[in-house]
Design a protein around this motif. Structure first.
Motif, PDB file in Angstrom:
ATOM      1  N   GLU A 106       0.830  -1.206   0.000  1.00  0.00           N
ATOM      2  CA  GLU A 106       0.000   0.000   0.000  1.00  0.00           C
ATOM      3  C   GLU A 106       0.866   1.259   0.000  1.00  0.00           C
ATOM      4  OE1 GLU A 106      -3.758   1.931   2.448  1.00  0.00           O
ATOM      5  OE2 GLU A 106      -2.890   0.016   3.063  1.00  0.00           O
ATOM      6  N   ARG A 140      -4.747 -10.022  -7.398  1.00  0.00           N
ATOM      7  CA  ARG A 140      -5.033  -9.239  -6.200  1.00  0.00           C
ATOM      8  C   ARG A 140      -4.315  -7.904  -6.349  1.00  0.00           C
ATOM      9  NH1 ARG A 140      -6.477 -11.148  -1.018  1.00  0.00           N
ATOM     10  NH2 ARG A 140      -6.083 -13.265  -1.757  1.00  0.00           N
ATOM     11  N   ASP A 141      -4.996  -6.799  -6.038  1.00  0.00           N
ATOM     12  CA  ASP A 141      -4.344  -5.503  -6.175  1.00  0.00           C
ATOM     13  C   ASP A 141      -3.265  -5.379  -5.110  1.00  0.00           C
ATOM     14  OD1 ASP A 141      -5.520  -2.819  -4.289  1.00  0.00           O
ATOM     15  OD2 ASP A 141      -6.048  -4.896  -3.859  1.00  0.00           O
ATOM     16  N   THR A 143      -2.757  -3.644  -2.573  1.00  0.00           N
ATOM     17  CA  THR A 143      -3.164  -3.493  -1.172  1.00  0.00           C
ATOM     18  C   THR A 143      -3.816  -4.769  -0.628  1.00  0.00           C
ATOM     19  OG1 THR A 143      -5.412  -2.699  -1.666  1.00  0.00           O
ATOM     20  CG2 THR A 143      -3.630  -1.058  -1.616  1.00  0.00           C
ATOM     21  N   GLU A 145      -6.864  -5.571  -1.162  1.00  0.00           N
ATOM     22  CA  GLU A 145      -8.273  -5.291  -0.877  1.00  0.00           C
ATOM     23  C   GLU A 145      -9.220  -5.729  -1.981  1.00  0.00           C
ATOM     24  OE1 GLU A 145      -9.446  -4.142   2.026  1.00  0.00           O
ATOM     25  OE2 GLU A 145      -7.379  -4.266   2.752  1.00  0.00           O
ATOM     26  N   VAL A 146      -8.736  -5.814  -3.207  1.00  0.00           N
ATOM     27  CA  VAL A 146      -9.582  -6.170  -4.351  1.00  0.00           C
ATOM     28  C   VAL A 146      -9.003  -7.399  -5.030  1.00  0.00           C
ATOM     29  CG1 VAL A 146     -10.530  -5.403  -6.557  1.00  0.00           C
ATOM     30  CG2 VAL A 146     -10.246  -3.765  -4.700  1.00  0.00           C
ATOM     31  N   THR A 171     -22.927  -8.755  -7.039  1.00  0.00           N
ATOM     32  CA  THR A 171     -21.590  -8.505  -7.558  1.00  0.00           C
ATOM     33  C   THR A 171     -21.654  -8.451  -9.072  1.00  0.00           C
ATOM     34  OG1 THR A 171     -19.257  -9.190  -7.401  1.00  0.00           O
ATOM     35  CG2 THR A 171     -20.872 -10.926  -7.796  1.00  0.00           C
ATOM     36  N   ALA A 201     -14.186  -8.267  -6.876  1.00  0.00           N
ATOM     37  CA  ALA A 201     -14.884  -7.728  -5.712  1.00  0.00           C
ATOM     38  C   ALA A 201     -13.893  -7.484  -4.593  1.00  0.00           C
ATOM     39  CB  ALA A 201     -15.958  -8.713  -5.251  1.00  0.00           C
ATOM     40  N   ALA A 202     -14.384  -6.851  -3.531  1.00  0.00           N
ATOM     41  CA  ALA A 202     -13.572  -6.665  -2.334  1.00  0.00           C
ATOM     42  C   ALA A 202     -13.242  -8.033  -1.756  1.00  0.00           C
ATOM     43  CB  ALA A 202     -14.322  -5.824  -1.315  1.00  0.00           C
ATOM     44  N   ALA A 203     -12.007  -8.190  -1.281  1.00  0.00           N
ATOM     45  CA  ALA A 203     -11.562  -9.487  -0.774  1.00  0.00           C
ATOM     46  C   ALA A 203     -12.476  -9.998   0.341  1.00  0.00           C
ATOM     47  CB  ALA A 203     -10.124  -9.380  -0.282  1.00  0.00           C
ATOM     48  N   GLU A 205     -15.551  -9.729   0.616  1.00  0.00           N
ATOM     49  CA  GLU A 205     -16.865 -10.129   0.115  1.00  0.00           C
ATOM     50  C   GLU A 205     -16.855 -11.497  -0.558  1.00  0.00           C
ATOM     51  OE1 GLU A 205     -20.149  -8.147  -0.176  1.00  0.00           O
ATOM     52  OE2 GLU A 205     -19.092  -7.891   1.719  1.00  0.00           O
TER      53      GLU A 205
END
Length: 222
Positions: A106, A140-141, A143, A145-146, A171, A201-203, A205
């Protein structure tokens, strides 16, 4: 185009060979002269001995003419410092750094430097093979998170429209893999037998989404 690689380990040497085979000029930097033994005998690119964050070393590698810079040494700090020098001092826009500590991702992202978190990526790939029935992250991004993930849908979804599946799972279906080919669906695309569904989606979720699509449509309607 000319590409400078910092780190002549397995990843760096492999990248150098692939890029050269694609017609690009390559310079590879490593602080250990022994590392260049990983390069094949016919490698035509420049071998530059030194530290990738040393400006004179970078100039010797052709950084002033480079279209891209890749930092894949074994040290996180060396990679990020080299990447920052390439971008901020020499104006190279396409810069990528490998890191081992995903907690730093990040921070690096805020600096505008794309990173590849090796340990997290490897762990995700292992999980995809160990636990094939669960959400399988493909990307995975930085961070964390996605995620882009493959989800296992109940066979009863075959014949339903993608929009119905999206409504049930709350979604968006990013793409389908249909008979080995990627397909970007529209809301009226009908799910066929054998389709592999991918969502982004957000991890946090993903477990909920996987639970939703693993149930039959009629169960969700009740």
């Amino acid at each position: 185009m000319h590409i400078v690689i910092m780190g002549c380990g397995r990843v760096g040497s492999t990248l150098a060979h692939i890029l050269e085979d694609k017609g690009h000029s390559v310079a590879i930097i490593d602080q250990s002269p022994e590392a260049f033994r990983r390069l094949r005998g016919g490698f035509k690119g420049r071998r530059v001995n030194g530290f990738g964050f040393d400006r004179d070393v970078l100039v010797d590698a052709g950084i002033e003419q480079a279209s891209a810079f890749v930092a894949v040494s074994s040290g996180d700090n060396s990679n990020i410092i080299s990447a920052r020098v390439a971008r901020e001092t020499f104006g190279v826009e396409n810069v990528v750094a490998r890191i081992y500590d995903p907690r730093r991702a990040e921070v690096y992202q805020r600096l505008g430097i794309p990173t590849v978190a090796t340990v997290r990526w490897t762990a995700d790939q292992m999980l995809r093979r160990l636990l094939p029935e669960g959400p399988a992250p493909l990307w995975r991004d930085p961070t964390g998170e996605v995620v882009l993930a493959e989800v296992q849908i109940d066979p009863k979804w075959v014949g339903a429209k993608v929009s119905v599946l999206e409504d049930a799972a709350k979604t968006r279906v990013t793409f389908l893999n249909r008979m080995g080919e990627a397909l970007v669906p529209d809301p009226d695309t009908v799910i066929q037998d054998g389709d592999v569904v991918h969502v982004m989606a957000a991890a946090g979720e993903m477990e909920r989404i996987n639970d939703a699509v693993s149930q039959r449509p009629e169960e969700k309607a009740e």
